[in-house]
Design an enzyme around this catalytic site. Sequence first.
Site, mmCIF file in Angstrom:
data_model
loop_
_atom_site.group_PDB
_atom_site.id
_atom_site.type_symbol
_atom_site.label_atom_id
_atom_site.label_comp_id
_atom_site.label_asym_id
_atom_site.label_seq_id
_atom_site.Cartn_x
_atom_site.Cartn_y
_atom_site.Cartn_z
ATOM 1 N N GLN A 1 59.940 9.215 32.584
ATOM 2 C CA GLN A 1 59.162 8.838 31.404
ATOM 3 C C GLN A 1 57.779 9.490 31.424
ATOM 4 O OE1 GLN A 1 60.369 7.055 28.830
ATOM 5 N NE2 GLN A 1 58.463 6.982 27.691
ATOM 6 N N LYS B 1 65.232 1.410 26.697
ATOM 7 C CA LYS B 1 66.249 2.382 27.118
ATOM 8 C C LYS B 1 67.254 1.713 28.054
ATOM 9 C CE LYS B 1 63.205 6.329 26.426
ATOM 10 N NZ LYS B 1 62.194 7.234 26.970
ATOM 11 N N ASP C 1 66.971 14.549 28.462
ATOM 12 C CA ASP C 1 65.767 14.643 27.619
ATOM 13 C C ASP C 1 65.694 16.009 26.931
ATOM 14 O OD1 ASP C 1 63.846 12.655 27.194
ATOM 15 O OD2 ASP C 1 63.126 12.767 29.267
HETATM 16 N N1 GUN Z 1 57.519 9.771 26.372
HETATM 17 C C1 GUN Z 1 57.499 9.698 25.013
HETATM 18 N N2 GUN Z 1 58.661 10.171 24.500
HETATM 19 C C2 GUN Z 1 59.409 10.564 25.552
HETATM 20 C C3 GUN Z 1 60.702 11.141 25.667
HETATM 21 O O1 GUN Z 1 61.398 11.396 24.682
HETATM 22 N N3 GUN Z 1 61.135 11.394 26.942
HETATM 23 C C4 GUN Z 1 60.373 11.124 28.035
HETATM 24 N N4 GUN Z 1 60.894 11.413 29.239
HETATM 25 N N5 GUN Z 1 59.166 10.591 27.956
HETATM 26 C C5 GUN Z 1 58.700 10.308 26.724
#
Ligand code: GUN
Length: 298
Positions: A99, A55, A122
């Site tokens: 996350q 990311k 998100d």
């Molecule tokens: N963990 C796995 N997928 C995601 C996501 O799309 N967003 C976040 N914040 N954590 C994750």
Amino acid sequence: MASAIRIDGKAKAAELSEKIEEETAALARDHGIKPGLAVVIIGEDPASQVYVRNKKRTAEACGFHSVQHSLPAEVSQQDVLDLVQSLNDDPAIHGILVQLPLPDHLDEQRITQSITPSKDVDGFHYINIGKLTAGDTADAFIPCTPAGCMLMIEDHLGTDLSGLSAVVIGRSNIVGKPMASLLLARNATVTITHSRTKDLPAVVRGADIVVAAVGRPNMVGGDWIKPGAVIIDVGINRVEVEVDGEKKAKLIGDVNFEEASEVARAITPVPGGVGPMTITMLMANTLRSAKLAAGLAD
Ligand code: GUN
């Protein structure tokens, strides 16, 4: 012999990323604004570390202001909430992502809901979930994985899914539920299935669109697939395989790709399907948030 189209998520993500980079450059040139993305990672979960690194790398490649906050696994709930509050208040930050999963002592809902809805790239805040569920897909921040899946579905079936049956396997808040809302907003007839569903193969056999998001390697066999269906495989499962007597880690999806390819019209591979699209949609949401903050987005 395989007949399905292999949906190239990597190529589509690269194409979208190029547009995001161009728009980001224009935003800096014309308005002096740089989209800012803050990613918070707590603890040492190896898969999360890889996702967060990707990311950050992608945000930088898009020309964003990218910050990462790495907190120890034993951090207190209050310290996390304080950090989120400071990011909520920071005008250089337009997107905040904590996350998941979080260590057990932290309250995932409280932390997720502490992110201000206008920076919730998100799409996990109840305000954004509510907008999506109410069919206001233009105004909500849509969770990144389902948003990416939807773009790939639209490439093959168009934006009106009237008369088509969609089956979502998995009822998570991150993928299954928002995916179902998006499909419904496009007029598909939607079934959400899960571990308690009776005769899952029979339900899936009725689907023109299948979105598999359960995290069980190769669960969906070729004999579950309706001929001509479009298959989106969200699963990313790490398995060990033996190559020339050596054990190697390999990523595979929830769908048996070889078998399903014999029957389906189009299918996403793992890796190279949904994964790259997810990260790109995070960038798209952050860019949109920056534009909205500046009164520039539609
Ligand atoms: N963990 C796995 N997928 C995601 C996501 O799309 N967003 C976040 N914040 N954590 C994750």
